[in-house]
Design a protein around this motif. Structure first.
Motif, mmCIF file in Angstrom:
data_model
loop_
_atom_site.group_PDB
_atom_site.id
_atom_site.type_symbol
_atom_site.label_atom_id
_atom_site.label_comp_id
_atom_site.label_asym_id
_atom_site.label_seq_id
_atom_site.Cartn_x
_atom_site.Cartn_y
_atom_site.Cartn_z
ATOM 1 N N THR A 107 0.849 -1.201 0.000
ATOM 2 C CA THR A 107 0.000 0.000 0.000
ATOM 3 C C THR A 107 0.883 1.249 0.000
ATOM 4 O O THR A 107 1.947 1.270 0.606
ATOM 5 C CB THR A 107 -0.928 0.048 1.233
ATOM 6 N N HIS A 108 0.433 2.275 -0.694
ATOM 7 C CA HIS A 108 1.205 3.519 -0.821
ATOM 8 C C HIS A 108 0.573 4.645 -0.002
ATOM 9 O O HIS A 108 -0.635 4.653 0.230
ATOM 10 C CB HIS A 108 1.284 3.943 -2.284
ATOM 11 N N THR A 109 1.426 5.580 0.404
ATOM 12 C CA THR A 109 0.933 6.749 1.159
ATOM 13 C C THR A 109 1.495 8.022 0.533
ATOM 14 O O THR A 109 2.199 7.977 -0.483
ATOM 15 C CB THR A 109 1.412 6.713 2.634
ATOM 16 N N VAL A 110 1.244 9.139 1.194
ATOM 17 C CA VAL A 110 1.766 10.427 0.728
ATOM 18 C C VAL A 110 3.294 10.492 0.768
ATOM 19 O O VAL A 110 3.886 11.414 0.205
ATOM 20 C CB VAL A 110 1.185 11.602 1.565
ATOM 21 N N GLY A 126 -3.392 8.846 0.838
ATOM 22 C CA GLY A 126 -3.614 8.885 2.282
ATOM 23 C C GLY A 126 -2.317 8.903 3.073
ATOM 24 O O GLY A 126 -1.250 8.593 2.548
ATOM 25 N N ASN A 127 -2.396 9.290 4.348
ATOM 26 C CA ASN A 127 -1.215 9.164 5.202
ATOM 27 C C ASN A 127 -1.218 7.774 5.852
ATOM 28 O O ASN A 127 -2.150 6.987 5.645
ATOM 29 C CB ASN A 127 -1.146 10.307 6.221
ATOM 30 N N ILE A 128 -0.204 7.480 6.639
ATOM 31 C CA ILE A 128 -0.082 6.125 7.197
ATOM 32 C C ILE A 128 -1.319 5.768 8.029
ATOM 33 O O ILE A 128 -1.915 4.702 7.866
ATOM 34 C CB ILE A 128 1.214 5.976 8.033
ATOM 35 N N MET A 129 -1.724 6.693 8.907
ATOM 36 C CA MET A 129 -2.863 6.424 9.782
ATOM 37 C C MET A 129 -4.141 6.167 8.981
ATOM 38 O O MET A 129 -4.930 5.286 9.338
ATOM 39 C CB MET A 129 -3.046 7.599 10.762
ATOM 40 N N GLU A 145 11.595 8.368 10.155
ATOM 41 C CA GLU A 145 10.349 9.047 10.538
ATOM 42 C C GLU A 145 9.142 8.096 10.388
ATOM 43 O O GLU A 145 8.264 8.027 11.253
ATOM 44 C CB GLU A 145 10.208 10.234 9.584
ATOM 45 N N MET A 146 9.115 7.356 9.298
ATOM 46 C CA MET A 146 8.010 6.417 9.049
ATOM 47 C C MET A 146 8.006 5.313 10.108
ATOM 48 O O MET A 146 6.955 4.914 10.610
ATOM 49 C CB MET A 146 8.137 5.793 7.651
#
Ligand SMILES: [Zn+2]
Ligand SMILES: [Zn+2]
Length: 247
Positions: free
Chosen positions: A10-13, A19-22, A57-58
């Motif tokens: 799955t991909h995020t910003v 979407g962001n991680i949350m 950070e992730m």
């Protein structure tokens, strides 16, 4: 019937997801998944690769979420890019300590390791679309490059094998079975195809069915992948993210 408990792609910003991680995690919980992996595009991608400096950070963000949210396990991965004919990828050794899962796939618009690799990985694959002799050569080189990568790095999953390039799936599956690398049946791109799953499964390799969601609403959307696996007659115990005792 096939029921899946995890979405490992799955991909995020952090790359070019919406979407962001949350938000990805919340969508996975809503779909009833027990595991989700955040796997953004590797840093070698020209325009939207995740930065090497973002992994720390992730990781921290995911560690906090894992403490806060119950009922789901969140993993950090990356969809690394193949960058050379020798099987190099765009992940540094020091990046690996932040990662739970390493996915790797062939993508265009990636910075190649050298001019020779630019020719082998990109120009030849463009020519391969019109020249049968270049196609034959490219197929050999692509397959070798992928196999070199799984032998060089501990790669858990090869994403969408066959997308954008020609690969000898049987040869790749044989090597992947030896290295413990799963081949992905991608529900967004429609790769592997039924025909290739049938050919690859004879080599004893394992598979994973992922959504490759670039938007939280697509997380856990496995319809196409499940259909492919079923049509190919793939047994449930060969799919690493399938619930084994589900009827
Ligand atoms: Zn991809
Ligand atoms: Zn992807």
């Amino acid at each position: 019937m096939i029921k899946l408990y995890a979405d490992y792609h799955t991909h995020t910003v952090y790359s070019h997801g919406k979407g962001n991680i949350m938000e990805n995690v919340e969508a996975a919980v809503e779909k009833g998944l027990k595991e989700i992996c955040i796997s953004d595009h590797g840093p070698g991608h020209f325009s939207y690769g995740v930065k090497h400096s973002s992994f720390k950070e992730m990781r921290e963000e995911i560690d906090v979420i894992n403490k806060k949210v119950t009922g789901i396990k969140v993993l950090l991965g990356v969809e690394a890019n193949l960058t050379s004919m020798d099987g190099d990828i765009d992940i540094r050794e020091e990046d690996k300590k932040y990662l739970d899962i390493l996915l790797m796939g062939y993508h265009t618009a990636v910075i190649p390791k050298s001019i020779r690799d630019a020719k082998g990985l990109y120009f030849d694959n463009l020519w391969a679309k019109i020249s049968p002799s270049v196609h034959r050569k490219a197929r050999l080189n692509n397959t070798r490059a992928m196999i070199n990568a799984i032998n060089k790095h501990h790669i858990d999953i090869i994403t969408h094998p066959g997308l954008n390039i020609t690969i000898d799936t049987v040869e790749l599956a044989e090597a992947a079975a030896k290295s413990g690398t799963a081949l992905e049946i991608n529900s967004s791109h429609g790769f592997l195809t039924v025909e290739y799953v049938k050919a690859a499964m004879k080599q004893g390799v394992n598979f994973v069915i992922n959504s490759d969601a670039h938007n939280p609403r697509d997380i856990g959307n496995f319809t196409k992948g499940i259909q492919t696996a079923q049509e190919a007659g793939l047994p449930v115990d060969r799919i690493i993210n399938a619930v084994k005792d589900w009827e």
